[in-house]
Design an enzyme around this catalytic site. Structure first.
Site, short mmCIF file in Angstrom:
data_model
loop_
_atom_site.label_atom_id
_atom_site.label_comp_id
_atom_site.label_asym_id
_atom_site.label_seq_id
_atom_site.Cartn_x
_atom_site.Cartn_y
_atom_site.Cartn_z
N GLU A 9 0.95 -1.25 -0.24
CA GLU A 9 0.05 -0.20 0.21
C GLU A 9 1.07 1.47 0.18
O GLU A 9 1.97 1.04 0.73
CB GLU A 9 -0.92 0.15 1.16
N LYS A 39 1.66 4.89 1.44
CA LYS A 39 1.35 5.20 2.85
C LYS A 39 1.01 6.69 2.27
O LYS A 39 1.39 7.69 1.81
CB LYS A 39 2.64 5.19 4.00
N ARG A 66 -5.72 9.31 9.74
CA ARG A 66 -6.19 7.79 9.80
C ARG A 66 -7.65 8.22 10.88
O ARG A 66 -7.87 8.84 11.54
CB ARG A 66 -5.37 7.35 11.25
N GLU A 91 5.29 9.62 1.43
CA GLU A 91 5.05 9.12 2.70
C GLU A 91 5.67 7.41 2.67
O GLU A 91 6.28 7.77 3.72
CB GLU A 91 3.50 9.12 2.93
N LYS A 99 9.63 3.99 6.23
CA LYS A 99 8.87 5.28 5.46
C LYS A 99 10.39 5.99 4.45
O LYS A 99 11.89 5.89 4.96
CB LYS A 99 9.11 6.61 6.27
#
Length: 948
Positions: A286, A288, A293, A460, A484
């Site tokens: 995925e 980020k 959130r 990100e 990251k």
């Protein structure tokens, strides 16, 4: 429609219905606040003493008040209470100023209203820095000095405090006069100490917050887990009054319309090959997303399919339902969701990310733009379309998980099946309500390709999720891994920047700028608050005195100085300012509006004031962009994730004992058939000698015992399972609540001393059942002395010369490089402190007289923040010289000799390539204070200040 949990619960009745507020203050707040390293008494740590105070308070409450502690918890945890006072520190300070009629421009007026800005001015006049930082203490002091009679403060009840705070949050009390009218009667009756805590409650500042989990656990074994899924104090403390009654499994799952703590991703721990294998070569990759959130709850009225109710909660359980819409009529998202679900969906809980979508540029905007976009979209319904002609962004909810459907819990369902369900149940609304597209990866190469793409695009990061993983509430599980760019690269440049602004506060933050060479304008670039000494603060004040301008009343001319969305309190012309040398560890290459340059640096530290440089000599925007380009695109070489060590050194060592990977020859059968779980080491209260749990494990193995990391039910039933601890950690409490006695480590050494299994006596028991305690007391004489035991001897007499531990391989070493951090405060997992020493290898030099435990303590401090201890000089970034007695000539000579040899070895290993560029690292040789100061300042400090 679902009925709120607490409406179905009966309020527990107290036999003392009106406990005084003073009871809460004196028995909990004041005692916890008074705990310092200098006031530990016989306790091993600050946490241990605070835990004891909390336990005693709860016991006293149950004994003197009853089982309904909910009214008190609203004051103990004001940050968890749902009341809104619409009053921050500035508003409360102004209110008290008006209530006490403090003359404007007086010293007291400035002390109250400018308490942050004046911090450095009155810091030198007050030695109690803990209270100095608290506005509540300042306000209590001002109120007390302005009344004729000081109340005793023991007649105000907790119920009265709660009544006042309930009314304080009502909408009609928006004016200061009404608020004063409400507050004055209660304030006049509170003592100075009680006032302090009353004001702190209004500010929603709980000093018990770091011990929240322990408090909940001390009340009931299921309280922490239940709180994670309902996040409601009333539901938790009304439901859980009998600690012997345990909750059903379904009660610890998601509750519709109630906030809960979602599952979080772990940081990388394995190589890409190992990670792919661990995830069975099937995992979602995925992107980020840079958003907020968000957990979305929807419930449809069974009698009216167009009657839908929504709740939106952040990952920290904040309620954003009003902003995004509680029904289909209003809000930035919900008003578009009438047909977003199949008709058969009556209730659902989704997990996803709320982002700002720019439809003109067809991109997701940075996180900082989300709230403004949401507010504009939410109020569009109430105003004209023309007012938003320039608006090009609105909220977009991107869904990646489903946890609840039509009364069925899906947490235990495989992720791949939950994703399939999402596709069947959700009708996507483009750029408003979408399901995240996620490819499935199978190999390490897939991960590397995703990482390279992330770095090159400055996105990100990526999330890797095992397709067969289950959802674990309030957990950070290795089935989800977050990677990251910050984990992969560091920006090590030092930049000379000119100060153009200041944000006043407890720790002043200085805003720095780059000069645009095309037009000569100075543009804001970053803000630095770390690395300043008191002397440097004074130096900056001296150089810039009388030259500052208030931004609100006198903004800078745009042809000279430009700021982004972040504005300073005061600004200054570059020619009137000074230059700072700034050290940064990472660079933000993504576009952002916070600063006028459009990008910034992270983890900043001021190395020094550059008296030798003028503002015109600073780096330009163009020079920085070239540096940024090289830094952002230099990813052709292989980049490895900074691997967080697999397990803490302490726990991994203990597990290695239990797995028999560490060979220690048994020299006795004393502990044969005994299983031991070791939860803590031993502290000698007389000498301060500390015995590590790993050393205790060696003794047990040496005398025939076995180490285990799980409760051996069979051995426990026969009395052959011994749990060792003398510190009440959360795990120790959980084990004790299962009926397991906690035995002090000294019992092991006494058994070794007498070469037999010693019957338990009170001094050997840390936490035991009433039956065990009574039986143990019968083994003492009338004076309380033991019939068997004599004073203890040194550990050396028990341990002796243990067989050496076989050398570990590099892969095994990685398992032992982290220390377990207990009582972690649920803070931001991306805090710079967590990665303070990331990608840094440290070589430690110590005297032969340095105690082993001191060296281990330093190693743990480094490894705790992701540093690596190395024995190879060529790999070291820093060489740390441990503290030693400099007045001892012999020790000083020894250290000097070691450092001289190290310096020669490093010089001999340097290799020069073409153009005489040094390609190998030359480590800094620094004192131990470098590590301590870096941890204290939460950033790598200047090594030059700590050179050996």
């Amino acid at each position: 429609m679902t009925t709120p949990l607490h409406t179905n619960l009966k309020e527990p009745k107290n036999f003392n219905p009106d406990p005084h507020f003073s009871f809460l203050v004196n028995e909990l707040f004041a005692k916890v606040d008074d705990v310092t390293k200098e006031r530990l008494g016989g306790f091993a740590s600050i946490t241990a003493k605070k835990s004891f105070i909390i336990e005693e308070f709860i016991k006293a409450w149950k004994h003197y008040v009853g089982l309904n502690i909910f009214p008190a918890t609203r004051l103990i945890f004001p940050n968890r209470d749902g009341r809104l006072y619409f009053m921050r520190d500035v508003g409360l300070a102004r209110l008290v100023t008006k209530m006490c009629k403090i003359p404007k421009n007086s010293a007291d007026y400035k002390r109250v209203n400018d308490w942050k800005k004046n911090y450095h001015d009155y810091k030198r006049q007050n030695h109690d820095k803990r209270k100095l930082r608290a506005l509540s203490y300042i306000l209590a002091q001002q109120v007390s000095e302005r009344r004729d009679l000081q109340p005793k403060g023991d007649d105000v009840t907790i119920a009265e405090i709660n009544d006042v705070l309930d009314n304080l949050g009502m909408d009609e009390l928006g004016k200061a006069e009404k608020q004063i009218e409400l507050l004055r009667p209660i304030i006049d009756r509170l003592s100075t100490e009680e006032l302090r805590w009353f004001f702190q409650i209004i500010l929603k500042d709980s000093m018990i917050a770091p011990m929240e989990t322990f408090f909940f656990l001390a009340w009931h074994p299921d309280a922490p887990a239940y709180s994670n899924v309902v996040n409601n104090l009333k539901a938790v403390f009304w439901r859980l009054t009998d600690e012997t009654e345990r909750l059903h499994e379904d009660e610890l799952k998601v509750h519709l319309m109630y906030p809960f703590l979602p599952q979080l991703a772990a940081k990388p721990k394995l190589s890409y090959e190992e990670l792919a294998s661990k995830m069975e070569h099937n995992f979602y990759i995925e992107e980020k997303i840079d958003g907020d959130r968000m957990l979305m709850h929807m419930q449809r009225n069974p009698d009216d399919k167009n009657d839908m109710r929504f709740k939106y909660y952040t990952r920290r359980c904040r309620d954003y339902s009003l902003l995004y819409g509680e029904d289909l009529k209003y809000g930035a998202i919900s008003k578009y969701l009438r047909h977003a679900f199949n008709e058969g969906v009556t209730s659902v809980v989704l997990d996803g990310e709320m982002v700002a979508w720019d439809y003109r540029r067809n991109v997701i905007l940075p996180f900082g733009t989300l709230k403004a976009s949401a507010v504009q979209e939410a109020v569009r319904h109430f105003t004209t379309e023309d007012a938003f002609a320039d608006q090009s962004a609105w909220p977009l909810y991107i869904i990646y998980d489903i946890l609840y459907l039509n009364g069925i819990h899906l947490e235990a369902t495989k992720l791949i099946d939950r994703r399939a369900a999402l596709r069947r149940l959700v009708n996507e609304i483009p750029h408003r309500f979408e399901v995240l597209d996620t490819p499935i990866g199978h190999s390490a190469q897939d991960i590397e390709d995703a990482i390279r793409k992330t770095v090159s695009e400055r996105s990100e990061g990526v999330m890797l999720k095992n397709i067969n993983s289950k959802y674990k509430i309030a957990s950070r599980d290795n089935s989800w891994v977050k990677i990251k760019p910050e984990y992969l690269e560091q920006f090590g440049e030092n930049l000379d920047l000119v100060v153009i602004g200041v944000i006043k506060g407890v720790k002043n933050a200085y805003m720095c700028a780059l000069k645009d060479a095309t037009d000569g304008v100075y543009k804001s670039f970053c803000t630095v608050a770390n690395g300043f000494s008191e002397k440097e603060y004074d130096e900056i004040s001296r150089i810039t005195a009388t030259k500052w301008h208030v931004f609100k009343t006198e903004p800078p001319p745009p042809e000279r100085v430009i700021f982004g969305s972040r504005k300073p309190d005061l600004w200054i012309y570059p020619e009137d300012s000074l230059v700072l040398e700034i050290k940064a560890r990472s660079i933000d290459a993504s576009p952002l509006a916070t600063y006028a340059v459009g990008t910034t640096l992270h983890n900043l530290y001021c190395r020094q004031i550059r008296d030798d440089k003028s503002f015109e000599e600073c780096i330009t925007v163009q020079e920085y962009r070239e540096m940024k380009r090289l830094h952002s695109t230099d990813n052709t070489h292989k980049q490895d994730v900074i691997k967080e060590k697999k397990k803490s050194s302490r726990r991994a060592l203990l597990e290695s004992f239990s797995e028999n990977t560490v060979t220690i020859k048994a020299e006795s059968t004393l502990f044969n058939s005994f299983s031991f779980m070791i939860l803590s080491g031993k502290v000698d209260n007389r000498t301060g000698e500390r015995i590590a749990d790993t050393d205790i494990a060696k003794v047990i193995k040496k005398y025939g015992g076995t180490i285990t990391q799980s409760i051996n039910e069979e051995a426990a039933a026969s009395g052959r399972f011994i749990c060792i601890s003398e510190i009440m950690t959360i795990k120790a409490r959980q084990i004790h609540q299962r009926g397991i006695d906690l035995i002090k480590p000294k019992w092991i050494f006494q058994c070794v001393r007498y070469a037999s299994i010693i019957p338990l006596e009170p001094p050997l028991i840390f936490k035991g059942s009433n039956t065990l305690i009574e039986r143990a007391k019968r083994r003492l004489d009338s004076y309380g002395d033991s019939y068997i035991l004599h004073p203890e001897l040194s550990i050396d007499q028990y341990v002796g010369d243990l067989n050496p531990v076989p050398p570990l391989q590099p892969r095994e070493l990685k398992r032992f490089r982290s220390e377990i951090i207990t009582d972690i405060n649920d803070g931001d997992e991306d805090s710079p402190l967590a990665y303070l020493f990331a990608d840094i290898q440290v070589y430690i030099v110590a005297s032969t007289s340095t105690p082993h435990w001191q060296r281990e303590g330093l190693q743990r401090s480094i490894e705790r923040y992701q540093g690596i201890i190395t024995k190879e000089l060529t790999l070291a970034t820093f060489i740390i010289i441990m503290d030693y007695d400099r007045f001892d000539f012999k020790i000083s000579q020894e250290i000097e000799k070691k450092v001289n040899k190290i310096s020669k070895d490093i010089a001999g290993q340097l290799k020069l390539e073409k153009k005489d560029i040094i390609r190998v690292k030359i480590p800094n040789i620094v004192r131990q204070s470098f590590i301590l100061e870096s941890i204290h300042n939460k950033v790598l400090v200047d090594p030059q200040d700590h050179k050996f």
